[in-house]
Design a protein around this motif. Structure first.
Motif, PDB file in Angstrom:
ATOM      1  N   GLU A 117      42.875  47.159  51.242  1.00  0.00           N
ATOM      2  CA  GLU A 117      42.691  48.582  50.934  1.00  0.00           C
ATOM      3  C   GLU A 117      42.767  48.870  49.441  1.00  0.00           C
ATOM      4  O   GLU A 117      42.335  49.931  48.983  1.00  0.00           O
ATOM      5  CB  GLU A 117      43.711  49.437  51.688  1.00  0.00           C
ATOM      6  CG  GLU A 117      45.146  49.192  51.313  1.00  0.00           C
ATOM      7  CD  GLU A 117      45.845  48.214  52.240  1.00  0.00           C
ATOM      8  OE1 GLU A 117      47.069  48.363  52.432  1.00  0.00           O
ATOM      9  OE2 GLU A 117      45.179  47.309  52.773  1.00  0.00           O
ATOM     10  N   SER A 118      43.296  47.931  48.656  1.00  0.00           N
ATOM     11  CA  SER A 118      43.374  48.113  47.204  1.00  0.00           C
ATOM     12  C   SER A 118      42.315  47.335  46.445  1.00  0.00           C
ATOM     13  O   SER A 118      42.268  47.400  45.210  1.00  0.00           O
ATOM     14  CB  SER A 118      44.761  47.685  46.699  1.00  0.00           C
ATOM     15  OG  SER A 118      45.789  48.388  47.342  1.00  0.00           O
ATOM     16  N   ALA A 119      41.511  46.559  47.153  1.00  0.00           N
ATOM     17  CA  ALA A 119      40.560  45.654  46.493  1.00  0.00           C
ATOM     18  C   ALA A 119      39.234  46.358  46.183  1.00  0.00           C
ATOM     19  O   ALA A 119      38.763  47.162  46.988  1.00  0.00           O
ATOM     20  CB  ALA A 119      40.285  44.450  47.391  1.00  0.00           C
ATOM     21  N   PRO A 120      38.620  46.021  45.029  1.00  0.00           N
ATOM     22  CA  PRO A 120      39.160  45.254  43.908  1.00  0.00           C
ATOM     23  C   PRO A 120      40.367  45.983  43.286  1.00  0.00           C
ATOM     24  O   PRO A 120      40.395  47.212  43.239  1.00  0.00           O
ATOM     25  CB  PRO A 120      37.992  45.161  42.911  1.00  0.00           C
ATOM     26  CG  PRO A 120      36.765  45.501  43.700  1.00  0.00           C
ATOM     27  CD  PRO A 120      37.228  46.455  44.766  1.00  0.00           C
ATOM     28  N   VAL A 121      41.333  45.222  42.806  1.00  0.00           N
ATOM     29  CA  VAL A 121      42.628  45.780  42.427  1.00  0.00           C
ATOM     30  C   VAL A 121      42.587  46.392  41.029  1.00  0.00           C
ATOM     31  O   VAL A 121      42.112  45.767  40.078  1.00  0.00           O
ATOM     32  CB  VAL A 121      43.706  44.675  42.499  1.00  0.00           C
ATOM     33  CG1 VAL A 121      45.040  45.167  41.971  1.00  0.00           C
ATOM     34  CG2 VAL A 121      43.848  44.182  43.930  1.00  0.00           C
ATOM     35  N   ARG A 122      43.094  47.618  40.932  1.00  0.00           N
ATOM     36  CA  ARG A 122      43.227  48.273  39.631  1.00  0.00           C
ATOM     37  C   ARG A 122      44.469  47.761  38.909  1.00  0.00           C
ATOM     38  O   ARG A 122      45.407  47.286  39.558  1.00  0.00           O
ATOM     39  CB  ARG A 122      43.340  49.788  39.821  1.00  0.00           C
ATOM     40  CG  ARG A 122      42.166  50.431  40.559  1.00  0.00           C
ATOM     41  CD  ARG A 122      42.467  51.887  40.857  1.00  0.00           C
ATOM     42  NE  ARG A 122      43.655  52.023  41.704  1.00  0.00           N
ATOM     43  CZ  ARG A 122      44.197  53.178  42.054  1.00  0.00           C
ATOM     44  NH1 ARG A 122      43.693  54.313  41.607  1.00  0.00           N
ATOM     45  NH2 ARG A 122      45.273  53.216  42.831  1.00  0.00           N
TER      46      ARG A 122
ATOM     47  N   ALA B 171      27.952  42.733  48.713  1.00  0.00           N
ATOM     48  CA  ALA B 171      28.302  41.795  49.777  1.00  0.00           C
ATOM     49  C   ALA B 171      29.682  41.226  49.482  1.00  0.00           C
ATOM     50  O   ALA B 171      29.887  40.620  48.428  1.00  0.00           O
ATOM     51  CB  ALA B 171      27.267  40.680  49.865  1.00  0.00           C
ATOM     52  N   ARG B 172      30.612  41.407  50.412  1.00  0.00           N
ATOM     53  CA  ARG B 172      31.990  40.960  50.182  1.00  0.00           C
ATOM     54  C   ARG B 172      32.467  40.112  51.358  1.00  0.00           C
ATOM     55  O   ARG B 172      32.125  40.352  52.514  1.00  0.00           O
ATOM     56  CB  ARG B 172      32.916  42.149  49.944  1.00  0.00           C
ATOM     57  CG  ARG B 172      32.454  43.025  48.772  1.00  0.00           C
ATOM     58  CD  ARG B 172      33.510  44.021  48.354  1.00  0.00           C
ATOM     59  NE  ARG B 172      32.957  45.029  47.451  1.00  0.00           N
ATOM     60  CZ  ARG B 172      32.808  44.865  46.138  1.00  0.00           C
ATOM     61  NH1 ARG B 172      33.176  43.725  45.579  1.00  0.00           N
ATOM     62  NH2 ARG B 172      32.300  45.823  45.387  1.00  0.00           N
ATOM     63  N   LEU B 173      33.277  39.125  51.012  1.00  0.00           N
ATOM     64  CA  LEU B 173      33.700  38.114  51.974  1.00  0.00           C
ATOM     65  C   LEU B 173      34.568  38.692  53.084  1.00  0.00           C
ATOM     66  O   LEU B 173      35.453  39.505  52.835  1.00  0.00           O
ATOM     67  CB  LEU B 173      34.481  37.017  51.243  1.00  0.00           C
ATOM     68  CG  LEU B 173      34.889  35.818  52.082  1.00  0.00           C
ATOM     69  CD1 LEU B 173      33.680  34.949  52.390  1.00  0.00           C
ATOM     70  CD2 LEU B 173      35.961  35.001  51.371  1.00  0.00           C
ATOM     71  N   VAL B 174      34.309  38.218  54.306  1.00  0.00           N
ATOM     72  CA  VAL B 174      35.173  38.484  55.453  1.00  0.00           C
ATOM     73  C   VAL B 174      35.858  37.198  55.907  1.00  0.00           C
ATOM     74  O   VAL B 174      37.072  37.156  56.074  1.00  0.00           O
ATOM     75  CB  VAL B 174      34.370  39.116  56.611  1.00  0.00           C
ATOM     76  CG1 VAL B 174      35.289  39.390  57.807  1.00  0.00           C
ATOM     77  CG2 VAL B 174      33.669  40.397  56.173  1.00  0.00           C
ATOM     78  N   LEU B 175      35.071  36.129  56.105  1.00  0.00           N
ATOM     79  CA  LEU B 175      35.595  34.848  56.576  1.00  0.00           C
ATOM     80  C   LEU B 175      34.822  33.707  55.922  1.00  0.00           C
ATOM     81  O   LEU B 175      33.688  33.901  55.468  1.00  0.00           O
ATOM     82  CB  LEU B 175      35.450  34.729  58.095  1.00  0.00           C
ATOM     83  CG  LEU B 175      36.343  35.617  58.974  1.00  0.00           C
ATOM     84  CD1 LEU B 175      35.840  35.601  60.408  1.00  0.00           C
ATOM     85  CD2 LEU B 175      37.798  35.172  58.906  1.00  0.00           C
ATOM     86  N   ARG B 176      35.405  32.510  55.946  1.00  0.00           N
ATOM     87  CA  ARG B 176      34.695  31.347  55.426  1.00  0.00           C
ATOM     88  C   ARG B 176      35.208  30.092  56.106  1.00  0.00           C
ATOM     89  O   ARG B 176      36.307  30.067  56.679  1.00  0.00           O
ATOM     90  CB  ARG B 176      34.874  31.212  53.911  1.00  0.00           C
ATOM     91  CG  ARG B 176      36.308  30.991  53.482  1.00  0.00           C
ATOM     92  CD  ARG B 176      36.428  30.736  52.001  1.00  0.00           C
ATOM     93  NE  ARG B 176      37.834  30.702  51.623  1.00  0.00           N
ATOM     94  CZ  ARG B 176      38.512  31.738  51.150  1.00  0.00           C
ATOM     95  NH1 ARG B 176      37.903  32.886  50.989  1.00  0.00           N
ATOM     96  NH2 ARG B 176      39.784  31.631  50.832  1.00  0.00           N
TER      97      ARG B 176
ATOM     98  N   HIS C 240      37.810  40.662  44.670  1.00  0.00           N
ATOM     99  CA  HIS C 240      36.957  40.922  45.840  1.00  0.00           C
ATOM    100  C   HIS C 240      35.490  41.006  45.410  1.00  0.00           C
ATOM    101  O   HIS C 240      34.823  42.024  45.535  1.00  0.00           O
ATOM    102  CB  HIS C 240      37.389  42.211  46.524  1.00  0.00           C
ATOM    103  CG  HIS C 240      37.047  42.249  47.990  1.00  0.00           C
ATOM    104  ND1 HIS C 240      36.889  41.117  48.758  1.00  0.00           N
ATOM    105  CD2 HIS C 240      36.821  43.291  48.828  1.00  0.00           C
ATOM    106  CE1 HIS C 240      36.603  41.459  49.998  1.00  0.00           C
ATOM    107  NE2 HIS C 240      36.553  42.767  50.067  1.00  0.00           N
ATOM    108  N   ALA C 241      35.010  39.879  44.903  1.00  0.00           N
ATOM    109  CA  ALA C 241      33.729  39.836  44.193  1.00  0.00           C
ATOM    110  C   ALA C 241      32.551  40.221  45.074  1.00  0.00           C
ATOM    111  O   ALA C 241      32.525  39.943  46.277  1.00  0.00           O
ATOM    112  CB  ALA C 241      33.514  38.424  43.639  1.00  0.00           C
ATOM    113  N   ASP C 242      31.585  40.851  44.445  1.00  0.00           N
ATOM    114  CA  ASP C 242      30.301  41.153  45.075  1.00  0.00           C
ATOM    115  C   ASP C 242      29.456  39.875  45.043  1.00  0.00           C
ATOM    116  O   ASP C 242      29.163  39.342  43.970  1.00  0.00           O
ATOM    117  CB  ASP C 242      29.604  42.281  44.308  1.00  0.00           C
ATOM    118  CG  ASP C 242      28.226  42.606  44.857  1.00  0.00           C
ATOM    119  OD1 ASP C 242      27.853  42.088  45.930  1.00  0.00           O
ATOM    120  OD2 ASP C 242      27.507  43.379  44.195  1.00  0.00           O
TER     121      ASP C 242
END
Length: 559
Positions: free
Chosen positions: A286-291, A469-474, A411-413
């Motif tokens: 909920e904070s990502a990307p982090v400030r 596009a942000r990661l959910v699983l890998r 939380h990279a794009d």
């Protein structure tokens, strides 16, 4: 110019702690801090054993101790053997069973101890908890392992996910080279693009003037046996609060522990699960990307907020199983966070109401093109099709994060990665209603290669309407023959929101998180001439490549 290395040395013992040098059975002394609550009478103890300097801000145990002592617990924090102020040989994942037993035995003889001990902590100091379980000391009554697993050390035979051979986790090798050289930690930035890759580490060891025995075992492919007692699965059961991160890089292995113990008589009755939308370093979705103001590794106010969320469930758990001031029925058996929604409770995991669904990979010829690429849908591919993609050791596919321990901090794009021509991408149509993922996921792919051995990396991403596009699983796998690969992607609790799509990315490299394949029979550590290769993915009735998901009924069905 030699490589710049920053040596991290012990920080001062806080004034409200008292350090003891505790003798182990072989005479080695381990530096051990004790924090006690006010008031009279002996109390239960919360123990943590770690290699990261018991007094560092990184582990913030002075602040953690404040939370636990306020709840009436003594807190004991120890530098493990060979680290910081403790004596002994520096080699992780060895000796922790006996040292855990001896430390607990010492605690039970102290005037402030009532003879009852619980353990708490993340990562390696989750592993030391499982080692203490293996020791079967009768005073150990409960553990709270966080973002960890029972498996072996990073890169030394790999963290055991039960998923078969995997590409070597290069981050784990770097961890060994920085943390497990001597008593201190040595921080440095490596040029991992050089060849051979091992030469980058040799430069670091030359600058330090010492080697990491653990790193040398990784390169030699020599496994370590971490338990000289029973494997924790076979030890005397103790109550466990598994604190899992859906975005943790050890999450797949941690959930394997949960799943295996749920099958074991005795263990299943005393297991509890707390699964949050966090990464390994406790950053939140909920904070990502982090400030900057929410970065607890840099901001003290953010750290205090995080610690309350971090320690509260453990203290509640210990109130039940160490103090007995609360009843077991006061604890939810499973408490899990659905990403983008919030907390939920359940009696078991996977959830009894969850259903398995399969999304088939289709139209593979479009998968090398720009997004949306190939199709990901419930209808099986009607005919046999195939698509090739390349592995180029001179143009490696970038990792989802440069440091997966900090996956959610940035939380990279990953849209630019999706559009590369050396990856395959399959996407679902945009969701019309929310789709709730709640449980394990697997990619089942039919793959072959021109190389004698090859790697397959899979990422499941949330593709937003704005294209991010942000990661959910890998997950990943390593193979030496053509055929079906089942790749575990771990467990998650995640809502795909309306207008969003799932994107499945398939690649042959993941750099710098994983060691690039040599493309030959040569060692990837020592090769100077890695070879390119071509991989083929097959779909259709005879080769049903597919994505297997666990979803909640009533949420939007993939199409």
């Amino acid at each position: 110019m030699s490589l710049a290395v920053q040596r991290v040395t012990p920080q001062p013992v806080p004034p409200h702690a008292r350090q003891h040098m505790v003798r182990m059975r072989d005479g080695v002394l381990l530096a051990t801090d004790v924090y006690t609550p006010g008031g009279d009478g002996p109390v239960p103890t919360v123990l943590a054993r770690l290699p990261y300097d018991k007094n560092s801000r990184y582990v913030f145990f002075d602040r953690i101790a404040e939370r636990f002592t306020a709840r009436g617990y003594a807190v004991v924090v120890q530098d493990v053997r060979g680290k910081f102020r403790s004596q002994g040989r520096t080699l992780g994942w060895t000796g922790e069973v006996d040292d855990g037993y001896d430390t607990i035995e010492w605690i039970t003889h102290q005037p402030w101890s009532d003879g009852i001990v619980g353990m708490f902590g993340d990562s390696y100091y989750g592993f030391t908890q499982w080692s203490a379980v293996s020791s079967e000391h009768p005073a150990l009554r409960a553990i709270v392992p966080r973002v960890t697993c029972t498996g072996n050390g990073p890169g030394i035979a790999g963290y055991d996910t039960g998923a078969g051979p995997q590409p070597l986790w290069l981050e784990g090798a770097t961890y060994q080279a920085q943390v497990w050289v001597d008593n201190d930690i040595h921080e440095f930035d490596l040029d991992l693009t050089r060849r051979p890759v091992a030469a980058a580490y040799e430069e670091a060891f030359a600058a330090i003037g010492k080697r990491s025995a653990g790193f040398d075992l990784i390169v030699a492919g020599i496994p370590l046996a971490p338990y000289n007692g029973p494997h924790p699965y076979d030890a005397r059961p103790v109550p466990v609060l598994h604190c899992v991160g859906w975005f943790d890089n050890l999450g797949t292995a941690h959930m394997r522990d949960w799943t295996e113990l749920a099958r074991r008589p005795g263990w299943s009755a005393v297991q509890y699960l707390l699964a949050d939308t966090i990464d390994h370093e406790n950053y939140f979705l909920e904070s990502a990307p982090v400030r900057p103001e929410d970065d607890h590794l840099a901001d003290d106010a953010a750290l205090d907020r995080m610690i309350d969320r971090y320690t509260g469930p453990a203290a509640d758990f210990f109130d039940v199983f160490l103090k007995g001031t609360a009843r077991p029925e006061s604890l939810p058996r499973v408490r899990w966070r659905l990403g983008h929604v919030g907390w939920r409770t359940a009696e078991s995991w996977p959830l009894p109401e969850a259903v398995e669904t399969e999304l088939h990979l289709a139209d593979p010829a479009a998968a090398t093109g720009p997004v949306p690429g190939g199709r990901l849908g419930t209808d099986p591919a009607p005919a046999a099709e195939a698509v090739d993609w390349r592995y180029d050791p001179d143009d490696l596919v970038p990792s989802a994060a440069a440091d997966t321990f900090l996956q959610l901090r940035d939380h990279a794009d990953e849209r630019a990665t999706l559009d590369r021509d050396d990856v395959l991408v399959f996407t679902t149509p945009a969701a019309e209603t929310p789709l709730d993922l709640a449980g394990p996921a697997h990619a089942v792919l039919h793959v072959e290669s021109t190389a004698p051995g090859y790697d397959v990396f899979v990422r499941l991403l949330d593709l937003a309407p704005d294209g991010t596009a942000r990661l959910v699983l890998r997950g990943c796998a390593q193979a030496d023959r053509p055929g079906e690969l089942e790749i575990a992607l771990g467990h998650t609790g995640y809502r795909l929101r309306p207008g969003h799509r799932l994107a499945l990315l398939v690649a042959s490299s993941d750099f710098p998180n994983h060691l690039p394949n040599s493309g030959t029979a040569e060692s990837p550590w020592t090769t100077t001439t890695p070879k390119a290769s071509v991989q083929t993915l097959r779909t259709g009735p005879a080769h049903p490549s597919r994505l297997r998901l666990t979803v909640l009924p009533g949420s939007g069905e993939p199409r």
